[in-house]
Design an enzyme around this catalytic site. Structure first.
Site, mmCIF file in Angstrom:
data_model
loop_
_atom_site.group_PDB
_atom_site.id
_atom_site.type_symbol
_atom_site.label_atom_id
_atom_site.label_comp_id
_atom_site.label_asym_id
_atom_site.label_seq_id
_atom_site.Cartn_x
_atom_site.Cartn_y
_atom_site.Cartn_z
ATOM 1 C CE LYS A 1 -2.684 0.036 3.509
ATOM 2 N NZ LYS A 1 -1.654 0.553 4.404
ATOM 3 C CB THR B 1 5.199 -0.020 -2.387
ATOM 4 O OG1 THR B 1 5.987 -0.538 -1.314
ATOM 5 C CG2 THR B 1 5.996 -0.094 -3.680
ATOM 6 N NE ARG C 1 -0.618 4.926 8.762
ATOM 7 C CZ ARG C 1 -0.781 3.693 9.201
ATOM 8 N NH1 ARG C 1 -1.242 3.480 10.427
ATOM 9 N NH2 ARG C 1 -0.495 2.662 8.451
ATOM 10 C CE LYS D 1 3.313 -2.655 8.480
ATOM 11 N NZ LYS D 1 4.036 -1.588 7.825
ATOM 12 C CB ALA E 1 -5.348 1.239 10.766
ATOM 13 C CG PHE F 1 -3.531 -2.633 9.340
ATOM 14 C CD1 PHE F 1 -2.413 -3.385 9.014
ATOM 15 C CD2 PHE F 1 -3.589 -2.083 10.606
ATOM 16 C CE1 PHE F 1 -1.380 -3.603 9.931
ATOM 17 C CE2 PHE F 1 -2.577 -2.290 11.533
ATOM 18 C CZ PHE F 1 -1.471 -3.053 11.190
ATOM 19 C CG PHE G 1 4.392 -10.173 -6.677
ATOM 20 C CD1 PHE G 1 5.415 -10.454 -5.787
ATOM 21 C CD2 PHE G 1 3.374 -9.319 -6.262
ATOM 22 C CE1 PHE G 1 5.434 -9.895 -4.515
ATOM 23 C CE2 PHE G 1 3.377 -8.761 -4.991
ATOM 24 C CZ PHE G 1 4.415 -9.052 -4.115
ATOM 25 C CD1 TRP H 1 9.033 -3.191 -3.982
ATOM 26 C CD2 TRP H 1 9.753 -4.489 -5.661
ATOM 27 N NE1 TRP H 1 10.037 -3.987 -3.489
ATOM 28 C CE2 TRP H 1 10.494 -4.800 -4.491
ATOM 29 C CE3 TRP H 1 10.033 -5.183 -6.836
ATOM 30 C CZ2 TRP H 1 11.495 -5.764 -4.482
ATOM 31 C CZ3 TRP H 1 11.031 -6.150 -6.818
ATOM 32 C CH2 TRP H 1 11.745 -6.434 -5.651
#
Length: 556
Positions: free
Chosen positions: A71, A73, A94, A105, A273, A301, A381, A409
């Site tokens: 998200k 990214t 954030r 994480k 969140a 999230f 991907f 990415w």
């Protein structure tokens, strides 16, 4: 492919004064924190307050899985893509918490060639905002216990102290503690608790405050305890507001950094969140809207948590009206929701994709309830097949959503041009008629049940232990008109993290409710959500190091 931190460390950053100059920010309107970080001054924010607002674009996602969604990214890459198209855009994100950084994480600055930098600074101490919040929180805790020790003029019932200390670290042993042990001069013995800093009400207050005056009003309203009559005792009653505001003076100002492609980014505030409201600060978002034609922001999230709170708490309070939503998914995550083990996600499996795409379907339906147009993007991907992509594309377009592949990415802004064009087309051809999900005048239980049934898809809500009495008491105290901030697992639409896809025939279990009167919402705890996380068996901290040249490794 290089690691995120390698890419970030090899990046050639521009001095933040140069990045700011592209937005017509003068050097003396910045408060510099080294070469590459700065805070936006109050003088600058006042100067631009009459500028027209740009378009507000929210980036959200399906429920997170071990397969990853990307998200942040996507948010960063989309901002870079707008720049490639010659658009004046800014990103509003954030700040990451230290706890998850050293836990499971890892860092949170985007990934690959769609990152904000300096990555190490952002993930560690940054400009000290979280430290200031921690200090203000714990100052209030110290003043509270000192008041009790010095005669307890306010008649505080030590069995009804609700203010908790905080620390920006995952430290499970601090969840439930006893303070005041020792002799008489060491304080009153009582049970106490810690929450992680991002769950502190002061974090929410800072992120929802419009200016210093509003910040002080919100700080003063925070409920710290109840007296022997059952009446709330506030931070203002303890004469704590001025000192807390002094600690938060600089933290209230948004932080300016840049992406790998020098797109400006305001990174400010960081409530979780799943246990808080999950959005960056109102000040940063409103300032960003005045600074550029397009503001790209995100909510934490999945859309069932972050987006719902962005709409029903942040937009409701701040008068924000989002123009479009980007919903991020991956083929891998959808197959995971369809029952495929993480080790097998690289293999084409249309049956599992069809089974798991119901999670995406529910999020689309939810977002459309707010009357905001939705663009779905698949974070690409190399293992995704043409058949899998075609299926998701058709699925989304049949539900009145634009669809785009995102390759940010791997390719940075160039990989987000298709998505950026779809977002621009959506902004031009589809009108947002934003509305919140529920009215202020509903009862707290009606608000809870609206979110549980409309957003999560639950059949009913059950109230455990004293939860019903707590809600009734909050309404009697005059807090019934506030929105609800649902604390729930991020891994499922339900409150059971094991229920993937689109669960049906389930109930949401409410175990506790309390007011964050300064923030302006009622927190509703469901399931087994922890407000102080713990570290895993193999914490990410084990892999982090710094060499003699000061280069940090292992921070991803």
């Amino acid at each position: 492919m290089k690691t995120d931190i390698q890419i970030a460390q090899e990046a050639v950053m521009k001095p933040i004064t140069e990045v700011a100059a592209k937005l017509d920010i003068a050097a003396d309107e910045l408060e510099l924190y080294g070469k590459y970080k700065a805070k936006i001054s109050d003088e600058y924010m006042k100067r631009i307050e009459n500028n027209p607002d740009g378009k507000l674009i929210l980036v959200t996602a399906i429920n997170p899985t071990p397969a990853g969604e990307g998200k942040t990214t996507t948010s960063v890459g989309l901002g870079q893509a707008f720049g490639k198209l010659g658009k004046k855009a800014i990103i509003a994100l954030r700040e990451p918490s230290l706890g998850p950084c050293f836990g499971i994480k890892g860092g949170a600055a985007g990934g690959g060639y769609a990152q904000v930098v300096p990555m190490e600074d952002l993930n560690l101490h940054f400009t000290g905002d979280f430290h200031a919040i921690t200090s203000a929180n714990n100052l209030l805790a110290a003043l509270l216990d000192n008041h009790i020790q010095q005669g307890n003029e306010l008649g505080i019932d030590t069995r009804q102290v609700v203010w908790k200390r905080c620390l920006d670290m995952n430290d499970r042993v601090l969840r439930n503690i006893v303070v005041g042990l020792g002799n008489k001069m060491d304080g009153t013995v009582r049970e106490d608790h810690f929450v992680i800093t991002v769950a502190s009400e002061i974090m929410a207050v800072l992120c929802l405050a419009s200016d210093m005056e509003d910040l002080k009003k919100r700080l003063g309203r925070m409920v710290v305890a109840y007296n022997f009559k059952g009446e709330p005792v506030t931070a203002a009653d303890l004469n704590a507001v001025g000192a807390m505001a002094a600690l938060l003076k600089d933290a209230l100002k948004p932080n300016l950094i840049q992406t790998l492609e020098h797109t400006p980014a305001l990174v400010h505030g960081g409530p979780f969140a799943n246990i808080a409201h999950g959005c960056n600060s109102v000040r940063a978002t409103k300032t960003a809207l005045k600074m550029a034609d397009y503001c790209i922001t995100e909510a934490g999230f999945g859309a069932d948590l972050g987006a719902e709170k962005f709409f029903d708490i942040k937009c409701r309070m701040a008068g924000l009206k989002p123009d479009a939503v980007v919903l991020v998914a991956t083929v891998r995550a959808l197959k995971y929701n369809g029952g495929v083990a993480k080790a097998d996600l690289n293999t084409e499996n249309l049956d599992a994709l069809k089974k798991g795409i119901v999670n995406l379907e529910k999020h689309i339906e939810n977002l459309q309830k707010y009357n905001v147009p939705v663009v779905v993007t698949l974070n690409s991907f190399i293992t995704d097949t043409e058949e899998e992509i075609a299926f998701v594309k058709q699925f989304c377009e049949e539900r009145n959503c634009e669809f785009a592949i995102s390759e940010v990415w791997e390719k940075g802004g160039d990989g987000g041009i298709e998505l950026a064009k779809k977002v621009l087309n959506t902004l031009e051809t589809k009108k947002s008629d934003f509305k919140v999900l529920y009215d202020d005048n509903l009862s707290l239980k009606e608000k809870i049940e609206t979110v549980a049934k409309e957003i999560y898809g639950a059949d009913k809500v059950s109230y455990l232990g004293s939860a019903s009495k707590q809600l009734q008491k909050l309404e009697e105290l005059g807090f019934g008109n506030l929105p609800v901030c649902m604390a729930k697992t991020q891994y499922s639409l339900s409150d059971d993290p094991a229920l993937l896809g689109r669960p049906e025939n389930f109930e949401i279990s409410v175990r506790e409710a309390y007011v964050s009167a300064g923030a302006g919402f009622v927190v509703v705890l469901t399931g087994a959500v922890m407000t102080m996380p713990g570290l895993p068996k193999q914490p990410a901290a084990y892999n982090i190091d710094v060499n003699e040249e000061g280069v940090i490794t292992g921070l991803f």
